[in-house]
Every structure is written in C-alpha cells, then in structure tokens.
Motif scaffolding. Structure first.
Motif, short mmCIF file in Angstrom:
data_model
loop_
_atom_site.label_atom_id
_atom_site.label_comp_id
_atom_site.label_asym_id
_atom_site.label_seq_id
_atom_site.Cartn_x
_atom_site.Cartn_y
_atom_site.Cartn_z
N GLU A 272 0.87 -1.18 0.00
CA GLU A 272 0.00 0.00 0.00
C GLU A 272 0.91 1.24 0.00
O GLU A 272 1.75 1.39 0.88
N GLY A 275 -2.19 4.96 0.25
CA GLY A 275 -3.55 4.48 0.06
C GLY A 275 -3.80 3.84 -1.29
O GLY A 275 -4.94 3.48 -1.62
N LYS A 276 -2.72 3.65 -2.08
CA LYS A 276 -2.89 3.02 -3.39
C LYS A 276 -2.08 1.74 -3.44
O LYS A 276 -0.94 1.69 -2.97
N LYS A 277 -2.67 0.70 -4.02
CA LYS A 277 -1.96 -0.58 -4.14
C LYS A 277 -0.87 -0.46 -5.20
O LYS A 277 -1.06 0.18 -6.24
N ASP A 278 0.27 -1.08 -4.93
CA ASP A 278 1.34 -1.12 -5.92
C ASP A 278 2.07 -2.46 -5.82
O ASP A 278 2.08 -3.10 -4.77
#
Lengths: 338, 338
Positions: A272, A275-278
């Motif tokens: 994370e 707040g964004k998946k990578d």
C-alpha cells in the motif's frame, strides 16, 4: 556442483560439469553420460562428479572448454515426471481477485499442483514454437527442483531430503486455451506446451545461505523484450516449500528419481503506497500483470506475447554472479521453424 | 511381435520377446536391453526384434524359456509421458447422468484427457499399494498405445501412424479424492496413483482384423474378486480413436517416442429391455456400476475396493487366446507392504 546437458544430436545429450562462475565446462564422460543416470545412482556417481567439479573450479581440469549456454538442452531433456505447483498463493489471489473470485481457505494448506508433459522439454536458448499467436502466449518464471527417490507418504521434511538439484523454468502457458480447458474439468493439457529449463542445474549447497527451509531466498529476474519486468523475491512469499510440494505428490504414490517439481509463478504481495496498491517487484508472468491492471483499471491493457518477442529469466547471487545461466528464448511460429 | 520387460532389480528391467501364445520368451540382449531404447530407434531395432520373434514363434530360438507374467514389470516401467483420454463418452454420460449433469456438446468433438504420472508404473501382477481404504479405491480397465515421435500439429491420421505398441492398463483411481481435487480446478493428481500395465505390449499387426480405424474391436474382460463384472466391447463405442487422442496432445506440442496414450475406461451404451434400461456388458470400473445403480435406484449400492480384493483385466482374441496376458493384482495396504 553445477551440471548441464550438451546437445550432441541424441535425445538425452551429453552430461557436462560446469564451473561455479559458468565460464568453463568439462564432459563427465567416464563418470556418466546422461543426467538421469546420475539421479538413478546418486550416492555412487555424485561424489565423482563433485571431484571433477572441484578440479574444474580450481582451473586444473585437463580438457575444460568454454561453457556456451546455447549448446545446452534442458538439464533433463526429457524426464519421467514434471509436476508443477502453484506455491506462491499471492499469484492465485491476484488472478482470482481480477475475476472477483475468492481464494478457498484450503488453498493455504493444500497445494495446487498439475501434472505437466515431460517427454519433450526445450533448451534454455531454444525457440518457443507455437502454432498460433492467438493462443495467448505467456511466459512463467519459476524455480524447480529435481528429486531422488521419495517414498509414498513421506513427510515434507523427508521429502525435502530428496532434493538433488535446483533449476529455473519457463513454464510456457497458452492463456486463451485455459478457460475452455479448465471448464472441461480435467485440468491443463493443451494450454501447457513444452517447458524450458535453465542451462545449468545446481546442487542446493551452491545456493549457500540462500537455500533455507526448502526455499530459494534470491531474486528471480524476468526480462521481456529487453525490458526488466520482474525482480521477484522467490523466498518469503513461497507459501509451500519444496518439501511440502514433493510430499503432496507422495500422498498416494512414490516419487522416483529424476522427477522435476516446480514452484509455479514466483509472485510477491502488493504493498500500500499513499492508500494506493502497488506491486513494485513486477511480475513473473503476463497473466499477473493483466490481473493487476484489471484490479486497478477494470480491464487488462498488456497483451500477451507475439512472434519475435524474447523472454530472459535469470537469478543472480548476492555478488551478481548468475547462478543457473539465463533462459533466453524467442517466440517463433511453427511455419517459421519449419 | 510381443514384447515384455522382465524384473532384474534395475529400474528399467530387461527386454524380452514373447511368443504369440505367451508360452515362451527370449531375452533381447544383443538387440536392445530396454524397451525405451527400441522406441527411440524403432526403424533400426524393431526389424531385428521381429526376426527374433519369428524364430521364437517357430520354436527355433536357442535360449527360449517359459514365460512367467509374474516376472514382468510394466512394459515401460517408467515413461516420459502417460496421457490418458476419456474416449468412451458413454462412460462420461453415465457418470454425469448419475449426478443429473448434462454432457457438454463439445465433449463429442474435443477429447477429455489428463496428464498422468509416469515415473513409477507397476507391473501386471504387482500389488496396488494404498495408504487408506477410505480413499475409494477403484480399478479402470483400459487400452493404451505406446507411440513413436509425432510432431506438433499432426493430423489424427498422421498421429495414428505413430502407434508402435498396444497394451492394457489398470488406471487405478481413488474416487473419494476426486471431488475435492477437481473442485480445485487443476485436474486429477493425488486421485490417480501409479498405473499398472499388461505383461505384454504387442504391435498392432498382432491384432489382425481387430485393429481397425485406430480402435481395438475385441472384448475387454474385468474380473473383480473372481467374478466377471465386465465383458465390454472396446471397438464400437470408442468415440475418439487413438489417432485422434494423440493428435489432441499434438495441438500445442510434439509427442516423443515412448509416450503412452490411454483410452480411458472402456464402456458400452445401455440397452432398452421391456422398457427398462440395462447394461448387459457390465462395467470396466466400479464408479460406472455405481452410476448405473444411482440412475436405476437413486443411490449406489456397490462399494469400492477393500484391502485384499483382486482385479484381473484381460483381452482374448476370437480363438480365446490371451493377447496381452492378464493384469492380475491385489489391493494391499501400505503397512502390509512395509
């Protein structure tokens, strides 16, 4: 020690011992002509190969020659068993999440495994021949082990003792054939064409500290058309170790010498970031990239491989030394080959 | 000609030529030590074995000895491929009808096939060793062929030319492991333990008129605990012939010499007698008997095999002469064997 099989026009090739730095090689003639022979009689033959290996590594082997990966067949050009697991559950989670399907709880305790064809492996630098681009050609970068005899009902710990050699594999998959095939209920068949293996098979001790708990704690690199697309850690996210995978086969049958057992696509969990998946480690097969795209954007944007594409799969030690040599292949149409 | 592999303590045994009436045998020493060797170099070695076979059949072989099926390993004690079809769609229809599920239309044009383990076959008179009776032990009486090299994309007709030898098989299945395994989506694995093969492998010409269109037009007999339970016609109801089954594999890969390709459970259509369904030919696996019971009575009443049970599988020619010798096995627990 490191072993390879040189092309000589025969079905099983000629066994060679390769130096640790992959610079030189030496025919094993006089000890064994073929790798399967060594696996059949490991305790007797392996020490003799180890001696030759030491002589070679100290630069004292009398008939050493420059090692050429292009001359290699798969270490076992054909084998009595190729059983491929799906030991990195993260890969399964990704693929299932992309199609909004949950991973059953049993998948975390009971390995997924399929029986592959083993009569016609391809060498590390041989072309991947395919009749039709529309089949959805994908690479799958994996680690595999070659075993000795392991009896029915062996425990994972006992099974792990049966590991003789470690290799890399490109478990080529034809993605667009899979849905129809799995729907039939009998598992993969036409969707899994011939598998390629690394030039060199190595004993686990060549991995040093990186061989731990039946896992290889190093980075598997995948380079697609010259672009590095995967730098995946093979150790921590391997849900089932190789002893567990072999023991899975042993539940109802013996595993005999020369069986090859694969890890499935090496895959790392996403992280994370703000707040964004990578997925910073990249991917070891295109299907996974497409799954990530589907999760993030609602649909896949990366296409599968085309004729002429190249794929290179390699693993290096802490000092940057290639351990197995590279799988380095081009996708070729059946017409072109003929 | 008829070929068998005698036990000699080695992994691959010793190749013997067997007389047509299965009364005598002769070591093939001097021609080839192992059957795989012959398949690798068929055009050169088969004629030499044919000569020995003729000498043996005319009673003139100098070192002939009485043939003992108990001395046999599987003709190929280990193989580079074991691909088993489900070519008798009637079997699929029965099993599906019992669970109120239709047979998809594609099943009549696209063969079902699974990749089996081939590293550890069992001999025709060797025990079927199983860790647990509760796995639901079943026999499956089948016909199989052993191939030469068949290239990728071969047509069914071309593929049929690749048939070198014909054998019988007991594709042992562990029925209670199948539902969980198929639900995982990767096909059979633990539910298919080691397969047994007939004492003798024969060239198709030994079948005479009975070998027609890639099918064996004779009766396959299954005898369970001394009771004849199946007298199934192997010819007419075989939806896909062996050329089609081999070509199915060839869609995406080469098939290499020594591949074994199975027919799946031999199965005959039921008939209507006075408005009532009947299956007068019996069955070649217990699962099919249980399917019939479920269709007729709403539930199965025949149980799977127990430790100590025996199964005999044999095929005779029009004159009552056994063609392949009999598979004749007992179910044995792992503890008992140890």
């Amino acid at each position: 020690m490191k072993l390879a099989t040189y092309k000589d026009g025969s079905r099983d090739g000629q066994l060679v011992v390769v130096s640790r730095d992959l610079s030189t090689a030496h025919y094993a003639t006089g000890i064994a002509g073929k790798l399967q022979q060594v696996l059949d009689d490991w305790n007797f033959l392996a020490p003799q190969l180890e001696d030759l290996s030491q002589t070679l590594n100290t630069g004292k082997a009398r008939h050493a020659f420059a090692f050429e990966p292009q001359m290699c067949m798969a270490p076992l050009p054909r084998a009595y068993q190729w059983a491929d697991g799906s030991a990195y559950i993260n890969h399964v989670e990704l693929v299932r999440a992309a199609r909004h399907s949950d991973v059953p709880q049993t998948f975390y305790t009971d390995p997924l495994m399929y029986q592959g064809g083993s009569d016609d492996f391809i060498g590390p630098c041989d072309p991947v021949v395919c009749a039709d681009e529309a089949y959805g050609i994908d690479f799958e970068a994996e680690i595999a082990v070659i075993t000795g005899d392991v009896p029915m009902c062996a425990s994972p710990e006992e099974a792990l003792e049966g590991v003789r050699l470690v290799v890399l594999a490109n478990d080529v998959s034809l993605r667009h054939l899979i849905p129809h095939e799995l729907a039939k209920g009998f598992g993969f068949f036409q969707s899994k064409p011939a598998t390629a293996f690394s030039p060199v098979a190595i004993t686990p001790d060549e991995l040093g500290e990186a061989w731990q708990g039946g896992r290889v704690h190093l980075t598997l690199q995948s380079t697609w058309n010259g672009r590095k697309v995967g730098m995946c850690e093979a150790g921590p996210d391997m849900t089932f170790h190789f002893g567990q995978l072999i023991a899975h086969i042993c539940k109802t049958r013996n595993v005999r010498a020369g069986s090859i057992v694969g890890s499935g696509t090496v895959s790392n969990r996403g992280v994370e970031v703000d707040g964004k998946k990578d997925w910073p480690k990249g991917y070891s097969c295109i299907a996974e990239k497409r799954a990530i795209e589907t999760i993030l954007d609602g649909k896949p944007s990366t296409e599968f491989m085309k004729f002429g594409d190249t794929i290179r799969i390699e693993m290096k030690d802490k000092n940057g030394q290639s351990l197995f040599g590279a799988i380095d292949q081009q996708i070729v149409s059946l017409d072109e080959q003929a």
